[in-house]
Design an enzyme around this catalytic site. Structure first.
Site, PDB file in Angstrom:
ATOM      1  N   HIS A  85      44.162 -46.743  -9.806  1.00 26.06           N
ATOM      2  CA  HIS A  85      44.879 -46.607  -8.524  1.00 26.06           C
ATOM      3  C   HIS A  85      44.174 -45.652  -7.573  1.00 26.06           C
ATOM      4  O   HIS A  85      44.428 -45.685  -6.371  1.00 26.06           O
ATOM      5  CB  HIS A  85      46.354 -46.260  -8.737  1.00 26.06           C
ATOM      6  CG  HIS A  85      46.650 -44.852  -9.138  1.00 26.06           C
ATOM      7  ND1 HIS A  85      46.794 -44.457 -10.454  1.00 26.06           N
ATOM      8  CD2 HIS A  85      46.850 -43.734  -8.402  1.00 26.06           C
ATOM      9  CE1 HIS A  85      47.067 -43.170 -10.488  1.00 26.06           C
ATOM     10  NE2 HIS A  85      47.105 -42.705  -9.257  1.00 26.06           N
ATOM     11  N   ASP A  95      44.766 -47.475 -16.743  1.00 21.30           N
ATOM     12  CA  ASP A  95      44.621 -47.083 -15.335  1.00 21.30           C
ATOM     13  C   ASP A  95      43.301 -46.333 -15.092  1.00 21.30           C
ATOM     14  O   ASP A  95      43.282 -45.126 -14.893  1.00 21.30           O
ATOM     15  CB  ASP A  95      45.813 -46.209 -14.934  1.00 21.30           C
ATOM     16  CG  ASP A  95      45.923 -46.016 -13.426  1.00 21.30           C
ATOM     17  OD1 ASP A  95      44.949 -46.334 -12.699  1.00 21.30           O
ATOM     18  OD2 ASP A  95      46.983 -45.536 -12.972  1.00 21.30           O
ATOM     19  N   SER A 106      45.872 -37.312 -10.575  1.00 18.91           N
ATOM     20  CA  SER A 106      45.459 -38.636 -11.015  1.00 18.91           C
ATOM     21  C   SER A 106      43.954 -38.651 -11.160  1.00 18.91           C
ATOM     22  O   SER A 106      43.237 -38.174 -10.281  1.00 18.91           O
ATOM     23  CB  SER A 106      45.873 -39.693 -10.005  1.00 18.91           C
ATOM     24  OG  SER A 106      47.174 -40.093 -10.283  1.00 18.91           O
TER      25      SER A 106
HETATM   26  N1  ARG Z   1      52.727 -42.804 -10.380  1.00 19.89           N
HETATM   27  C1  ARG Z   1      51.303 -42.640 -10.336  1.00 19.89           C
HETATM   28  C2  ARG Z   1      50.901 -41.708  -9.198  1.00 19.89           C
HETATM   29  O1  ARG Z   1      51.750 -41.047  -8.665  1.00 19.89           O
HETATM   30  C3  ARG Z   1      50.615 -43.954 -10.272  1.00 19.89           C
HETATM   31  C4  ARG Z   1      50.724 -44.684  -8.994  1.00 19.89           C
HETATM   32  C5  ARG Z   1      49.977 -45.967  -8.928  1.00 19.89           C
HETATM   33  N2  ARG Z   1      50.594 -47.032  -9.674  1.00 19.89           N
HETATM   34  C6  ARG Z   1      51.586 -47.837  -9.191  1.00 19.89           C
HETATM   35  N3  ARG Z   1      52.079 -48.764  -9.960  1.00 19.89           N
HETATM   36  N4  ARG Z   1      52.036 -47.707  -7.967  1.00 19.89           N
HETATM   37  O2  ARG Z   1      50.001 -41.846  -8.447  1.00 19.89           O
HETATM   38  N1  GLU Z   2      49.785 -40.771 -10.170  1.00 14.83           N
HETATM   39  C1  GLU Z   2      49.697 -39.466  -9.632  1.00 14.83           C
HETATM   40  C2  GLU Z   2      48.476 -39.268  -8.715  1.00 14.83           C
HETATM   41  O1  GLU Z   2      48.066 -40.160  -8.034  1.00 14.83           O
HETATM   42  C3  GLU Z   2      49.704 -38.501 -10.744  1.00 14.83           C
HETATM   43  C4  GLU Z   2      51.022 -38.492 -11.278  1.00 14.83           C
HETATM   44  C5  GLU Z   2      51.784 -37.303 -10.860  1.00 14.83           C
HETATM   45  O2  GLU Z   2      52.268 -37.208  -9.739  1.00 14.83           O
HETATM   46  O3  GLU Z   2      51.856 -36.431 -11.741  1.00 14.83           O
HETATM   47  O4  GLU Z   2      47.954 -38.194  -8.564  1.00 14.83           O
END
Ligand code: ARG
Ligand code: GLU
Length: 723
Positions: free
Chosen positions: A85, A221, A652
């Site tokens: 991502h 990921d 991330s």
């Molecule tokens: N939750 C993770 C972050 O905050 C992954 C986000 C990307 N993945 C998704 N399915 N939207 O960035």
């Molecule tokens: N998916 C998050 C990012 O893009 C990391 C997850 C979080 O917020 O801890 O940095």
């Protein structure tokens, strides 16, 4: 507001007896603050192996990736590992219906096949120095805020010119502990970063938004890039003559994995946390701000989802927008849940009562901090309606791209008004280039529907004076019908497609600017902006300045009052280390979450043809043959794992390192139950989620057959022996 005399009773009391898990620590202070505890928790290396300015250390393998994520160097040819991502923008940019790298993945089997990414960069931190004394030189607590800030700005500017650095380096000075401390960073930024590999989204984003923020997780990921440098190994703009960057340090990859209780640390660039708020700010988050933003996003997501499911092209165009809207939307829901479940407000109120008790008991504290909490509480109440209006404006305006296009055209008009013809031409060229790019991922049908749905919320959900009168007149002309108003706006506006825009922009500068100003989309956008500026901004900014000032005092106050407590600065997109242990947990009564997931779980979730849970046939075949190579363990392929490491957005792509500093995982998420860790870290329910590095290697070698990449990397066992 009462004047506070700032006491430096104990100058920033960061010499405390630390406690485990919570905290995003400064790498240059690990030795003095954390090393003992880290070793007690299982770390086998020294703090000087993590941060060292005289020889290569782990920090030299960590980069800020594009300023929004973290990546790490995993070979001596500058190979970078980050999340899928995080690399998604690049993946999407190189994708088309013919070459659908989002769907099919992408692999460079030699460096010649790697793809350039204008705008993408990787920044190394060379050294970090405490410059608090210099930045706060001459600043006294009696200085009015405005003068204080301009003195600080002057000091910072002077410091920047005084500091020695190489021509290819940059200087960054950032405030910490709510502006009680300042650190200077010498950085090196590489601008030639090429795309090397990405699995198909069915692996890299398996489970998509349904699984996002969730444990158990089964997502691979990750994506890979490479840093290129000039022939002297220095930063350089893209050139076909550039060569792979040779790092001071790259990470070794451990094949051993982790088990319950093992030491883990995450090293990266966490974006923003608010761990030292007043309870009324937390209350506002739970009751007002989060619900407002969630409500708006729910409607936006419904609109976009409806189109994406019906139309493959829109599916590609809106994939990134959808994911990013949905991401915070889901996080905020977890945040409300967690803050409520962990009684964060009550606990913070207890802390405040305790604070008051200690303040009352010591005359010097009493003089300094009496009444501070009351003032904070009051200003949070005062700001509430304006903060709500800000949330509405800042959530709605950017989701209607017509308004965003208008906002960019405003740059052209401004340039003309300020710098005449010459300014106009320059600005126009830039804006047209940018818009052309944005139109590629744009559907007017989606946007019109978003406009109709979101403008209804904009008008109905807030006080009349906060919404645009110009728009409300249009609405009246259309009998109060939002869909009809939207349709009429999109019929008339000329700023959302290249053909119309080109026509609009032809002619002399003055006529063009007049025509832009008459465009209906432009007028709505401008009136929304003006309404916000006139009726919300001023009060909002005033209260916000007071909050900043009081929170700065309160930060210092907490350190003066709770002298035994561990304090770490809130995240601010600077390099941090967080450490803890790989650890299972119990999110709810009767439910226990395991440490690892395996490919069995990937197969359990598999739904052929599904938008979120489909799998590539080749992965299924590998699974059926149990063809895991050296990446499997006793016939099973580990996929993801969890640990108690305090992370946030920006982490991330951060490496998860074991006790020896070897790479065991790739951080990419947190468990939903604990997303409130940005405001209130609670070790019982806060967990970060990582892809097991063995799953990454399995995909690279067995699925993609990219043996060229495997050959670059160095694999070790716990004792550091080459495998
Ligand atoms: N939750 C993770 C972050 O905050 C992954 C986000 C990307 N993945 C998704 N399915 N939207 O960035
Ligand atoms: N998916 C998050 C990012 O893009 C990391 C997850 C979080 O917020 O801890 O940095």
């Amino acid at each position: 507001m009462k004047k506070y005399v700032l006491l430096f009773i104990v100058s920033i009391s960061i010499f405390f007896k630390g406690f485990a898990e919570e905290g995003m620590w400064l790498p240059q202070l690990l030795q003095s603050l954390n090393e003992k505890e880290m070793k007690r928790m299982g770390m086998k290396i020294n703090a000087s192996d993590i941060y060292n300015i005289s020889k290569g250390s782990l920090k030299d393998a960590i980069v800020s990736f594009g300023g929004f994520c973290t990546a790490e160097v995993i070979s001596d040819k500058g190979l970078l590992l980050t999340n899928h991502h995080c690399g998604f923008d690049a993946i999407q940019t190189h994708s088309s219906v013919q070459n659908n790298y989002i769907r099919d993945g992408f692999w460079a089997y030699n460096t010649g096949q790697e793809l350039k990414n204008p705008g993408l960069f990787a920044t190394f931190i060379i050294r970090i120095d405490d410059v608090t004394k210099a930045v706060l030189g001459g600043v006294s607590s009696s200085l009015p805020e405005k003068e204080r800030q301009s003195l600080i700005d002057k000091n910072i500017a002077a410091l920047k010119t005084m500091t020695k650095k190489e021509s290819y380096q940059d200087i960054l000075i950032r405030s910490f502990f709510e502006a009680n401390k300042y650190y200077l960073f010498i950085t090196e930024t590489y601008n030639d970063v090429r795309m090397v590999g990405a699995p198909p989204s069915s692996i890299g984003n398996f489970g998509k938004d349904t699984d996002n923020w969730m444990w158990p997780r089964h997502t691979g990921d990750f994506s890979m890039f490479r840093i290129y440098a000039d022939k002297n190994n220095k930063p350089a703009a893209y050139s076909p003559d550039n060569v792979p960057y040779k790092p001071k340090r790259s990470l070794n990859i451990s094949l051993d994995g982790v088990k319950e209780g093992d030491f883990t640390m995450v090293f990266g660039f966490p974006g923003r946390t608010n761990e030292y708020l007043h309870s009324s700010a937390i209350e506002q988050t739970v009751n007002v701000s989060d619900p407002a933003k969630i409500g708006i996003r729910t409607k936006a997501l419904n609109v976009i989802d409806g189109f994406m499911r019906k139309d493959e092209e829109i599916g590609i165009q809106y994939a990134k927008k959808y994911a990013s809207i949905s991401n915070a939307w889901k996080k905020w829901q977890g945040e409300i849940l967690g803050l409520t479940k962990s009684n964060a407000v009550t606990k913070r109120k207890e802390l405040e009562a305790n604070f008051e008790k200690i303040v009352m008991s010591k005359p010097e504290l009493n003089v300094a901090y009496m009444g501070l909490l009351k003032d904070l509480e009051k200003v949070y109440k005062d700001i509430e309606p304006y903060a709500y209006a800000r949330d509405y404006y800042s959530e709605i305006f950017p989701k209607i791209e017509l308004l965003m296009f208008a906002n960019q055209l405003k740059g052209v008009v401004n340039a003309f008004e300020k710098n005449g013809e010459a300014g106009y031409n320059l600005a126009k060229e830039k804006v047209v280039e940018r818009l052309e790019d944005q139109y590629k991922d744009y559907s007017a049908a989606v946007d019109e529907k978003l406009f109709s749905v979101l403008m209804e919320m904009y008008v109905k959900d807030q006080k009349d004076e906060y919404s645009s009168a110009y728009f409300k007149n249009l609405l009246k002309d259309n009998g109060g019908d939002y869909a009809k108003t939207a349709s009429s706006v999109y019929k008339q506006s000329k700023i959302y497609c290249m053909k119309d825009l080109q026509a609009l922009l032809s002619g002399n500068a003055k006529d063009v600017c007049d025509a832009i100003k008459k465009d209906i989309g432009y007028q709505i956008a401008m009136d929304m902006q003006e309404t916000f500026t006139n009726n919300v901004s001023e009060s909002l900014n005033g209260y916000q300045a007071t909050i900043n000032q009081l929170q700065r005092l309160y930060m210092q106050a907490q350190m003066d009052v709770f002298t035994k407590k561990a304090f770490y600065p809130d995240a601010n997109s600077t390099l941090r280390v967080t450490y803890g242990n790989a650890k299972t947990f119990q999110p709810r009564d009767g439910v226990k979450y395991d440490l690892h997931t395996y490919m069995e779980g990937v197969m359990e979730k598999y739904k052929p043809g599904d938008y979120e849970f489909d799998l590539p046939q080749k992965l299924i075949d590998l699974y059926n043959k149990k063809d895991f190579g050296r990446w499997g363990v006793k016939g099973k392929q580990p996929v993801c794992f969890i640990a108690a490491n305090h992370t946030t957005g920006g982490n991330s792509g951060s490496p998860a390192l074991d006790a020896y500093g070897n790479l065991v995982g790739l951080n990419f998420d947190r468990a939903w139950e604990g997303t409130m860790s940005d405001i209130n870290y609670d070790p019982s329910i806060c967990r970060n989620i990582m892809v097991d590095i063995r799953y990454v290697m399995f995909i690279v070698e067995k699925y993609a057959g990219a043996k060229n990449l495997i050959a670059e990397m160095k694999f070790v066992s716990k004792a550091g022996v080459k495998k």
